[in-house]
Design a protein around this motif. Structure first.
Motif, PDB file in Angstrom:
ATOM      1  N   ARG A 271      66.135  42.976  -4.241  1.00 39.98           N
ATOM      2  CA  ARG A 271      66.629  41.873  -5.079  1.00 39.98           C
ATOM      3  C   ARG A 271      67.279  40.777  -4.235  1.00 39.98           C
ATOM      4  NH1 ARG A 271      70.363  44.344  -9.392  1.00 39.98           N
ATOM      5  NH2 ARG A 271      69.803  46.497  -8.950  1.00 39.98           N
ATOM      6  N   TRP A 272      67.949  41.163  -3.161  1.00 30.96           N
ATOM      7  CA  TRP A 272      68.516  40.141  -2.262  1.00 30.96           C
ATOM      8  C   TRP A 272      67.413  39.190  -1.803  1.00 30.96           C
ATOM      9  CZ3 TRP A 272      71.355  44.097   1.370  1.00 30.96           C
ATOM     10  CH2 TRP A 272      72.528  44.535   0.745  1.00 30.96           C
ATOM     11  N   ALA A 273      66.285  39.782  -1.395  1.00 29.08           N
ATOM     12  CA  ALA A 273      65.178  38.968  -0.889  1.00 29.08           C
ATOM     13  C   ALA A 273      64.521  38.178  -2.018  1.00 29.08           C
ATOM     14  CB  ALA A 273      64.151  39.867  -0.199  1.00 29.08           C
ATOM     15  N   TYR A 274      64.298  38.834  -3.151  1.00 29.83           N
ATOM     16  CA  TYR A 274      63.610  38.184  -4.271  1.00 29.83           C
ATOM     17  C   TYR A 274      64.400  36.991  -4.802  1.00 29.83           C
ATOM     18  CZ  TYR A 274      61.208  37.614  -8.741  1.00 29.83           C
ATOM     19  OH  TYR A 274      60.517  37.094  -9.809  1.00 29.83           O
ATOM     20  N   GLU A 275      65.727  37.135  -4.934  1.00 25.86           N
ATOM     21  CA  GLU A 275      66.569  36.078  -5.515  1.00 25.86           C
ATOM     22  C   GLU A 275      67.108  35.109  -4.459  1.00 25.86           C
ATOM     23  OE1 GLU A 275      66.692  35.632  -8.571  1.00 25.86           O
ATOM     24  OE2 GLU A 275      66.328  37.556  -9.567  1.00 25.86           O
ATOM     25  N   GLY A 276      66.970  35.453  -3.177  1.00 23.68           N
ATOM     26  CA  GLY A 276      67.514  34.599  -2.133  1.00 23.68           C
ATOM     27  C   GLY A 276      69.036  34.560  -2.151  1.00 23.68           C
TER      28      GLY A 276
END
Length: 580
Positions: free
Chosen positions: A273-278
Motif C-alpha cells: 500500500r505504501w507503494a500503491y498510494e505513494g
C-alpha cells in the motif's frame, strides 16, 4: 535527513516534520499532492491510543496545508482483516460471535441493536463522527472494497510472482528470537500476534508455507468464509491457485487473475500500500519498530513493489489516568467519543499536539481533568497577552483550529472546575445553573447557558459519568443544629464574619477573597495580607475554617471550591444553614 528552511517562526515538532515531508515529497513526487497515511483496524472500539495514529499525520498534514500545499491524509480502514477474537465487555455481543473468528471484519455481524450492517462499520462509525468533531480531514479507504473489487489485483499477482524474493527477506528474521508481546496500536494478522507470542506460528505470520512453497496470499474460504486456508499450488503463467480450508475441509481451484476473495498477509500488504498510494509520511507504534516487525520488514519489501518506505516517527503509548495501557481487542477502553463527551475537541487536540510523538502521556477521566483545563485556560491567557513561548503558541494554534478555520468554541469559557461544581450542585436544573453562573461576574452576567456551552455540557457529563456517587455534592436541607450549638467562640466568630461579608462580596472573586480572608482577620491581619506577610499557622486556620463550612453546608470534610459552593447554594440558604 536534512531539514529545509522553515517557513514558520516556531520550531515545534509538527513544523519540523512538515519541513521534512515537503522536502521528501518534492524529491519523490514533484508537483503531486503530499500523501500522509494512517491505518485503523475496526476490530473493536477504536481507542485513544489509536487516535495518535491519526493525530500525528493529521497535525503534520494540516501544517503543510497552512503553507499552501495540497495534501491527502489517507486513513486505511483495515476492515478486510480477520476477526481474531470476541472482545470482552462490549454490549450486544456474546460467546456466539466466536463462530465468526477467521472471517473478514466486514462479514461479521454487528453487535446486537446496532444500526450498522456489520462489525467493521459499527466501530468505524463512532471514530468517523469523532474525527469530524476534532476537525480531522481525511480520505477513507476501505480495504474490503479495495480487495473485493480487484483494485490490488496486479499487486497481488506481482507479490505471488516475486514470492521467493519476499520469502528471502522474511527468512532473515525467522530464526531470530521473537520480541516479547506488546500491546498493538496498529492492525496485524492473528498469525503475527501468535508469532510474537512465540507460539511457533512464524510461517503463518509471513504467509502460507508448506510443501508447495511460500505464498504471501491468504484466500478466504468459499464455503465457511474464514481465512484458515493453505495454498497448495500456484501457477505463475495461468495464475491458477488451489487452496484447502483447514477448518471445513473445503478445497477449490481458482484463477487468481479473476479471484477477489483474499488478501496479502499483513507484512506484505502494508508495504504494498505504501507503494500503491505513494505514501510519504506515516507514523508507526513502538511495537512496530523492533527487528522483524512490520515496519522494519516492510522497509525492505516495499522495494519489490517499486516504492519507498515512508518517513515518520515511532509514537509512544497513550494512557488513561488510573488505567493500564489500552488494547482495542478488549472492551471498556476509552475511545475518542468517550473523551469528547467530557472535554472540548480543542483540549483533546492540544494533548496530542503539545507532546512529541515519542513522548507518552495520559488523558484524564478523573479529577485530573480539572487541572488540565486550568492549564489550558492559563495557556490561552498567555497566548492572548503575548507572554506564551513560541512552541506553546504553536501547540495552542494547532489545537483551536485547522487550515480550514477555527473549531466551534465556547463563547464564555468559564473555569471547568467551576462549571463541574455548578452542574454537580444543581443536578441538572438549568435555571439554577444559569442563576449561579450569572453571579460569578456581576459586571458581565451570563444571559444564557448557551454562552457557556459546549464546555458546560462537557463538565456536566463528566460529573454524571465519572464522579462516584459518594463524591457528589448534596447540600443539606436543614441546618445542623447540633453542630452549630457545639461551636466554640472562635468558630462562631468566623461564621459571623463570613455572614457579615456575604452581601458585599457576592461574586466569585469576592467570595474567594472573603473565605480566605476570615481566618486572617481573626488572627489580627488584614484580609488583603499576602502569604509572605502571614505566619504558617494561618494556612492551618484556613483549612479548619473551610472544613467547618463544608460540614455545615454539605455534611462532609471537603467539597467543591467554597466560593462556587456558596454561590450555588444561594445567599438566603447559606444564611439559614449557617444559623442566621
Amino acid at each position: 535527513m536534512p531539514i529545509v528552511a522553515q517557513s514558520t517562526e516556531t520550531t515545534d515538532w509538527v513544523s519540523r516534520f512538515a519541513d521534512e515531508v515537503i522536502e521528501e515529497s518534492e524529491r519523490r513526487a514533484p508537483g503531486k499532492p503530499v500523501v500522509v497515511a494512517s491505518g485503523l483496524s475496526p476490530s473493536g472500539p477504536i481507542h485513544l491510543g489509536n487516535l495518535r495514529e491519526v493525530m500525528t499525520p493529521h497535525l503534520v498534514a494540516d501544517e503543510i496545508r497552512r503553507r499552501g500545499y495540497q495534501v491527502r491524509h489517507l486513513i486505511s480502514w483495515d476492515d478486510y482483516d480477520r476477526y481474531r477474537k470476541v472482545p470482552q465487555g462490549i454490549a450486544g455481543i456474546d460467546d456466539s460471535w466466536a463462530e465468526h473468528i477467521g472471517k473478514p471484519l466486514t462479514s461479521v455481524p454487528a453487535p446486537k441493536g446496532s444500526a450498522y450492517p456489520n462489525w467493521a462499520e459499527h466501530f468505524k462509525a463512532a471514530m468517523i463522527e469523532s474525527l469530524a468533531e476534532l476537525g480531522v480531514e481525511f480520505d477513507g479507504i476501505s480495504q474490503t472494497e479495495q480487495y473485493t473489487s480487484g483494485v490490488y489485483r496486479e499487486q497481488i499477482l506481482h507479490a505471488m510472482k516475486h514470492r521467493g524474493d519476499i520469502d528471502a527477506i522474511l527468512a532473515q528474521y525467522r530464526t531470530k528470537p521473537k520480541p516479547a508481546k506488546k500491546q498493538q496500536q496498529k492492525p496485524v494478522d492473528e498469525a503475527e500476534l501468535e508469532a510474537e507470542e512465540g507460539s511457533g506460528a512464524a510461517a503463518e505470520d509471513d504467509g502460507s508455507s508448506g510443501s508447495a512453497g511460500y505464498f504471501p496470499y491468504k484466500p478466504y474460504c468459499g464455503r465457511c468464509g474464514k481465512d484458515l486456508t493453505t495454498v497448495t499450488s500456484y501457477d505463475d503463467d495461468t495464475t491458477q491457485l488451489t487452496y484447502t480450508c483447514n477448518d471445513c475441509a473445503f478445497s477449490e481451484t481458482v484463477r487468481l487473475s479473476e479471484f477477489n476473495r483474499g488478501k496479502l498477509v499483513w507484512k506484505v500488504d502494508w508495504p504494498m500500500r505504501w507503494a500503491y498510494e505513494g505514501v510519504i509520511f506515516e507514523p508507526s507504534g513502538v511495537d512496530h519498530s523492533s527487528p522483524g516487525s512490520s515496519f522494519q520488514v516492510g522497509g525492505q519489501i516495499v522495494g519489490i513493489f517499486g516504492g519507498k518506505q515512508p518517513i515518520g516517527p515511532m509514537y509512544a503509548f497513550v494512557g488513561i489516568s488510573g488505567m493500564a495501557k489500552m488494547s482495542s481487542s478488549r472492551g471498556g477502553v476509552p475511545t475518542p467519543a468517550d473523551a469528547l463527551k467530557i472535554m472540548e475537541p480543542q483540549l483533546l487536540r492540544w494533548l496530542y499536539a503539545r507532546r512529541r510523538p515519542n513522548q507518552s502521556f495520559k488523558i484524564a477521566f478523573d479529577q485530573e481533568i480539572q487541572r488540565l483545563y486550568d492549564e489550558w485556560d492559563k495557556l490561552a491567557g498567555k497566548v492572548a497577552d503575548g507572554s506564551a513561548l513560541p512552541g506553546d503558541v504553536a501547540a495552542y494554534s494547532r489545537a483551536v483550529g485547522t487550515a480550514a478555520g477555527e473549531l466551534r468554541k465556547t463563547p464564555r469559557p468559564m473555569p471547568y472546575r467551576t462549571l463541574a461544581s455548578v452542574a454537580d450542585i444543581t443536578a441538572g436544573h438549568e435555571d439554577q445553573a444559569l442563576r449561579i453562573l450569572s453571579e460569578l461576574d456581576p459586571d458581565q452576567p451570563l444571559s444564557s447557558l448557551d454562552e457557556a456551552r459546549p464546555r458546560y455540557d462537557k463538565a456536566e457529563a463528566w460529573i454524571n459519568t465519572h464522579v462516584p456517587a459518594d463524591q457528589r455534592t448534596i447540600v443539606r436541607d436543614e441546618p445542623d443544629a447540633e453542630l452549630l450549638k457545639s461551636l466554640d467562640e472562635a468558630s462562631q466568630q468566623s461564621v459571623r464574619l463570613l455572614l457579615d461579608g456575604l452581601a458585599e462580596h457576592w461574586s466569585l472573586d469576592g467570595l474567594t477573597h472573603l473565605v480566605y480572608g476570615v481566618p486572617k482577620v481573626q488572627a489580627g491581619f488584614s484580609a488583603d495580607a499576602t502569604p509572605k506577610e502571614l505566619p504558617p499557622e494561618i494556612k492551618t486556620a484556613q483549612r479548619t475554617f473551610f472544613a467547618l463550612l463544608y460540614h455545615l453546608l454539605v455534611g462532609r470534610d471537603t467539597g467543591p471550591r467554597l466560593p462556587t459552593l456558596l454561590l450555588a447554594v444561594g445567599q438566603d440558604r447559606v444564611r439559614r444553614l449557617l444559623g442566621e
